[in-house]
Design an enzyme around this catalytic site. Structure first.
Site, PDB file in Angstrom:
ATOM      1  N   ASN A 198     -11.232  -1.994  -7.862  1.00 34.61           N
ATOM      2  CA  ASN A 198     -11.748  -1.851  -6.497  1.00 34.61           C
ATOM      3  C   ASN A 198     -12.434  -0.491  -6.392  1.00 34.61           C
ATOM      4  O   ASN A 198     -11.766   0.541  -6.341  1.00 34.61           O
ATOM      5  CB  ASN A 198     -10.567  -1.959  -5.513  1.00 34.61           C
ATOM      6  N   LYS A 244     -14.225   0.646  -4.011  1.00 30.60           N
ATOM      7  CA  LYS A 244     -14.292   1.149  -2.631  1.00 30.60           C
ATOM      8  C   LYS A 244     -15.712   1.650  -2.311  1.00 30.60           C
ATOM      9  O   LYS A 244     -16.669   1.091  -2.807  1.00 30.60           O
ATOM     10  CB  LYS A 244     -13.215   2.213  -2.417  1.00 30.60           C
ATOM     11  N   HIS A 291      -7.154  -5.442   2.755  1.00 25.28           N
ATOM     12  CA  HIS A 291      -6.783  -4.176   2.111  1.00 25.28           C
ATOM     13  C   HIS A 291      -6.250  -3.224   3.185  1.00 25.28           C
ATOM     14  O   HIS A 291      -6.718  -3.242   4.323  1.00 25.28           O
ATOM     15  CB  HIS A 291      -8.003  -3.570   1.402  1.00 25.28           C
ATOM     16  N   GLU A 305      -6.734  -0.216   3.760  1.00 28.13           N
ATOM     17  CA  GLU A 305      -7.756   0.635   4.402  1.00 28.13           C
ATOM     18  C   GLU A 305      -8.496  -0.145   5.488  1.00 28.13           C
ATOM     19  O   GLU A 305      -8.886   0.416   6.512  1.00 28.13           O
ATOM     20  CB  GLU A 305      -8.713   1.189   3.332  1.00 28.13           C
ATOM     21  N   GLU A 343       0.500  -3.963  -2.407  1.00 20.93           N
ATOM     22  CA  GLU A 343       0.037  -2.579  -2.471  1.00 20.93           C
ATOM     23  C   GLU A 343       0.786  -1.735  -1.433  1.00 20.93           C
ATOM     24  O   GLU A 343       0.341  -1.645  -0.275  1.00 20.93           O
ATOM     25  CB  GLU A 343      -1.465  -2.516  -2.179  1.00 20.93           C
ATOM     26  N   GLY A 370      -3.589   5.814  -3.844  1.00 22.68           N
ATOM     27  CA  GLY A 370      -4.313   7.082  -3.913  1.00 22.68           C
ATOM     28  C   GLY A 370      -3.421   8.311  -3.876  1.00 22.68           C
ATOM     29  O   GLY A 370      -3.910   9.429  -3.673  1.00 22.68           O
ATOM     30  N   SER A 403      -1.929   3.558  -7.247  1.00 27.82           N
ATOM     31  CA  SER A 403      -1.841   4.621  -8.271  1.00 27.82           C
ATOM     32  C   SER A 403      -1.615   4.080  -9.686  1.00 27.82           C
ATOM     33  O   SER A 403      -0.875   4.671 -10.472  1.00 27.82           O
ATOM     34  CB  SER A 403      -0.762   5.644  -7.909  1.00 27.82           C
TER      35      SER A 403
HETATM   36  P1  PGA Z   1      -5.470   3.507  -6.139  1.00 28.48           P
HETATM   37  O1  PGA Z   1      -6.003   2.418  -5.095  1.00 28.48           O
HETATM   38  O2  PGA Z   1      -5.379   2.834  -7.480  1.00 28.48           O
HETATM   39  O3  PGA Z   1      -6.502   4.614  -6.118  1.00 28.48           O
HETATM   40  O4  PGA Z   1      -4.139   3.964  -5.673  1.00 28.48           O
HETATM   41  C1  PGA Z   1      -5.573   1.097  -5.142  1.00 28.48           C
HETATM   42  C2  PGA Z   1      -6.194   0.296  -4.027  1.00 28.48           C
HETATM   43  O5  PGA Z   1      -6.426   0.832  -2.940  1.00 28.48           O
HETATM   44  O6  PGA Z   1      -6.480  -0.904  -4.207  1.00 28.48           O
END
Ligand code: PGA
Length: 255
Positions: free
Chosen positions: A9, A11, A96, A98, A168, A174, A214
């Protein structure tokens, strides 16, 4: 029976040149030595058309990071699942964290997106997960069950076979701190039980449950070995070939 799946992903990162060169490097590497996991790339929407051309002859599939629930209409700034299918997407990430937290998407909106995606022959990757406060209050299972119940309530029994679920935990996205294998196995088991109760055992068995938050080369081997993990959804580490390739390959040495 469930083959592993790795999703990158990206983003809101990358110009066309950057995204295209990253996809090219990954495709070249996988052509040299194919991986056991299937790979899905979710670039920014601006790069979908070009990337579709670029990976056409590879085994890589394309995902959008979001979609609307209508096929067309007066929804300024939105992209429909019909349009995504039209330009070669096979998957779409839905719900997601976000999108839920920054853009205030509700479980009801996510439910409509899932139905629309499936109608348009896109495979939705449904993201669920709890906040740190919810986990600390012992509410993780309750929150995830609610997210699943509402998001999936309009699907017919067989439709669930076309869905991937990604667990997640928001506190792991992140932050550099992934969830522990024990925590992941427990939640994934709950997700699978929920799916079996709602859609029947044989349908539930076909749904891949991915982990995200992560994921990086340092932890991906352990995550791949973790019971109930059928794949990984990768953010930050998917933005560089050097870190993403080892993650894609983490399933190669596991049964
Ligand atoms: P990350 O993000 O691997 O940077 O923690 C995962 C995601 O948001 O799908």
């Amino acid at each position: 029976m469930r083959s592993p799946l790795v999703v990158g992903n990206w983003k809101m990162n990358g110009t066309l040149v950057e995204v295209s060169s990253l996809a090219g490097a990954i495709a070249k590497e996988l052509k040299k030595k194919p991986s056991k996991a299937s790979l899905v790339l979710a670039p920014p929407a601006t790069a979908l058309v070009q990337l579709n051309q670029k990976i056409r002859r590879s085994e890589i599939s394309l995902a959008a990071q979001n979609c609307h629930w209508q096929d067309s209409g007066a929804f300024t700034g939105e992209v429909s699942p019909l349009m995504l299918r039209d330009i070669g997407c096979m998957y779409v990430i839905v719900g997601h964290s976000e999108r839920r937290h920054i853009f205030h998407e509700t479980d009801e909106m996510i439910a409509k997106k899932l139905v629309a995606a499936i109608k348009n022959k896109l495979r939705p990757i449904l993201c669920v997960g709890e906040t740190l406060a919810e986990r600390e209050d012992g509410l993780a299972t309750k929150v995830i069950t609610r997210q699943l119940r509402i998001a999936l309530k309009q699907l017919a029994r067989n439709d669930i076979r076309n869905v991937e679920v990604a667990y997640e935990p928001i506190w792991a996205i992140g932050t550099g701190h992934n969830a522990e294998p024990k925590q992941i196995t427990e939640i994934h088991g709950r997700i699978r039980r929920f799916l079996a109760d709602s859609f029947g055992q044989s349908n539930a068995k076909r749904v891949r449950v991915l982990y995200g938050g992560s994921v990086k080369p340092e932890n991906s081997n352990d995550l791949a070995k973790t019971s109930e993990v059928d794949g990984l959804l990768v953010g930050g580490a998917s933005l560089k070939a050097e870190t993403f390739i080892p993650v894609i390959r983490c399933f190669d040495s596991h049964g």
